[in-house]
Design a protein around this motif. Structure first.
Motif, PDB file in Angstrom:
ATOM      1  N   LEU A  81       0.855  -1.183   0.000  1.00 10.67           N
ATOM      2  CA  LEU A  81       0.000   0.000   0.000  1.00 10.67           C
ATOM      3  C   LEU A  81       0.891   1.232   0.000  1.00 10.67           C
ATOM      4  O   LEU A  81       1.841   1.309   0.784  1.00 10.67           O
ATOM      5  N   PRO A  82       0.607   2.204  -0.866  1.00 16.38           N
ATOM      6  CA  PRO A  82       1.450   3.395  -0.897  1.00 16.38           C
ATOM      7  C   PRO A  82       1.235   4.258   0.341  1.00 16.38           C
ATOM      8  O   PRO A  82       0.134   4.326   0.887  1.00 16.38           O
ATOM      9  N   VAL A  83       2.289   4.892   0.775  1.00 17.00           N
ATOM     10  CA  VAL A  83       2.186   5.898   1.834  1.00 17.00           C
ATOM     11  C   VAL A  83       2.120   7.237   1.113  1.00 17.00           C
ATOM     12  O   VAL A  83       3.098   7.653   0.483  1.00 17.00           O
ATOM     13  N   THR A  84       0.980   7.879   1.169  1.00 20.68           N
ATOM     14  CA  THR A  84       0.795   9.114   0.418  1.00 20.68           C
ATOM     15  C   THR A  84       1.241  10.350   1.189  1.00 20.68           C
ATOM     16  O   THR A  84       1.480  11.393   0.594  1.00 20.68           O
ATOM     17  N   ALA A  85       1.360  10.229   2.496  1.00 19.12           N
ATOM     18  CA  ALA A  85       1.824  11.338   3.333  1.00 19.12           C
ATOM     19  C   ALA A  85       2.284  10.751   4.661  1.00 19.12           C
ATOM     20  O   ALA A  85       1.876   9.658   5.045  1.00 19.12           O
ATOM     21  N   GLY A  86       3.128  11.506   5.343  1.00 10.11           N
ATOM     22  CA  GLY A  86       3.596  11.052   6.642  1.00 10.11           C
ATOM     23  C   GLY A  86       4.563  12.051   7.241  1.00 10.11           C
ATOM     24  O   GLY A  86       4.991  13.002   6.581  1.00 10.11           O
ATOM     25  N   SER A  87       4.910  11.815   8.462  1.00  8.01           N
ATOM     26  CA  SER A  87       5.886  12.642   9.155  1.00  8.01           C
ATOM     27  C   SER A  87       7.238  12.479   8.474  1.00  8.01           C
ATOM     28  O   SER A  87       7.748  11.366   8.356  1.00  8.01           O
ATOM     29  N   MET A  88       7.813  13.565   8.013  1.00  9.46           N
ATOM     30  CA  MET A  88       9.094  13.482   7.301  1.00  9.46           C
ATOM     31  C   MET A  88      10.199  12.846   8.143  1.00  9.46           C
ATOM     32  O   MET A  88      10.963  12.038   7.607  1.00  9.46           O
ATOM     33  N   PRO A  89      10.305  13.159   9.436  1.00 16.43           N
ATOM     34  CA  PRO A  89      11.341  12.470  10.211  1.00 16.43           C
ATOM     35  C   PRO A  89      11.153  10.948  10.208  1.00 16.43           C
ATOM     36  O   PRO A  89      12.114  10.200  10.107  1.00 16.43           O
ATOM     37  N   TYR A  90       9.904  10.482  10.286  1.00 17.16           N
ATOM     38  CA  TYR A  90       9.647   9.043  10.264  1.00 17.16           C
ATOM     39  C   TYR A  90       9.947   8.458   8.885  1.00 17.16           C
ATOM     40  O   TYR A  90      10.591   7.401   8.771  1.00 17.16           O
ATOM     41  N   LEU A  91       9.502   9.121   7.837  1.00 17.60           N
ATOM     42  CA  LEU A  91       9.764   8.636   6.480  1.00 17.60           C
ATOM     43  C   LEU A  91      11.258   8.604   6.190  1.00 17.60           C
ATOM     44  O   LEU A  91      11.752   7.660   5.555  1.00 17.60           O
ATOM     45  N   ASN A  92      11.991   9.598   6.673  1.00 15.15           N
ATOM     46  CA  ASN A  92      13.448   9.606   6.517  1.00 15.15           C
ATOM     47  C   ASN A  92      14.082   8.453   7.289  1.00 15.15           C
ATOM     48  O   ASN A  92      15.046   7.844   6.829  1.00 15.15           O
ATOM     49  N   TRP A  93      13.541   8.158   8.472  1.00 13.71           N
ATOM     50  CA  TRP A  93      14.039   7.037   9.265  1.00 13.71           C
ATOM     51  C   TRP A  93      13.854   5.718   8.521  1.00 13.71           C
ATOM     52  O   TRP A  93      14.765   4.881   8.462  1.00 13.71           O
ATOM     53  N   ILE A  94      12.671   5.518   7.915  1.00 17.85           N
ATOM     54  CA  ILE A  94      12.436   4.310   7.118  1.00 17.85           C
ATOM     55  C   ILE A  94      13.505   4.200   6.039  1.00 17.85           C
ATOM     56  O   ILE A  94      14.144   3.157   5.877  1.00 17.85           O
ATOM     57  N   SER A  95      13.712   5.290   5.314  1.00 15.60           N
ATOM     58  CA  SER A  95      14.688   5.293   4.228  1.00 15.60           C
ATOM     59  C   SER A  95      16.084   4.919   4.744  1.00 15.60           C
ATOM     60  O   SER A  95      16.793   4.103   4.138  1.00 15.60           O
ATOM     61  N   THR A  96      16.469   5.501   5.839  1.00 19.03           N
ATOM     62  CA  THR A  96      17.790   5.226   6.422  1.00 19.03           C
ATOM     63  C   THR A  96      17.932   3.763   6.832  1.00 19.03           C
ATOM     64  O   THR A  96      18.957   3.133   6.569  1.00 19.03           O
ATOM     65  N   GLN A  97      16.898   3.202   7.414  1.00 19.64           N
ATOM     66  CA  GLN A  97      16.964   1.822   7.897  1.00 19.64           C
ATOM     67  C   GLN A  97      17.071   0.805   6.782  1.00 19.64           C
ATOM     68  O   GLN A  97      17.769  -0.193   6.902  1.00 19.64           O
TER      69      GLN A  97
END
Length: 106
Positions: A87-103
């Motif tokens: 399922l696409p994430v269409t919006a979210g907290s940027m710090p959390y989305l950045n954390w996902i990317s980093t992990q």
């Protein structure tokens, strides 16, 4: 807001199976986080309506990890046809989305 984050839903037959799949996905950096919870699923299999307890995995990752994640889930899963849907994430907290990317890039 554009994001490459996705949530992948997978059901498992038991808590042990769900934990094993989740741990390997996180260990292999295919997922940043996996939330687990018990569910009751009603579905048709072998021409019979089934009503079974299962464990739902809510996997947070990025789109470019989906193919490898799907392959790993299929290797580990006990079902012939496991649920693996993104399922696409269409919006979210940027710090959390950045954390996902980093992990998942680690």
């Amino acid at each position: 807001m554009e994001t490459d984050a996705i949530v992948v839903m997978v059901t498992a037959s038991s808590e042990d199976e769900a934990v094993a799949i989740a741990a390997l996905l996180v260990r292999d950096h295919l997922a940043a986080c996996v939330s687990l919870f018990p569910v009751s699923s009603i579905y048709t299999w072998d021409n019979k309506v089934q009503n079974e307890p299962e464990w739902q995995l809510m996997i947070k990752t990025q789109q470019d990890k989906f193919a490898d994640l799907e392959t790993k889930v299929r290797e580990l899963h006990t079902y012939d046809v496991p649920e693996i849907i993104a399922l696409p994430v269409t919006a979210g907290s940027m710090p959390y989305l950045n954390w996902i990317s980093t992990q998942v890039q680690s």
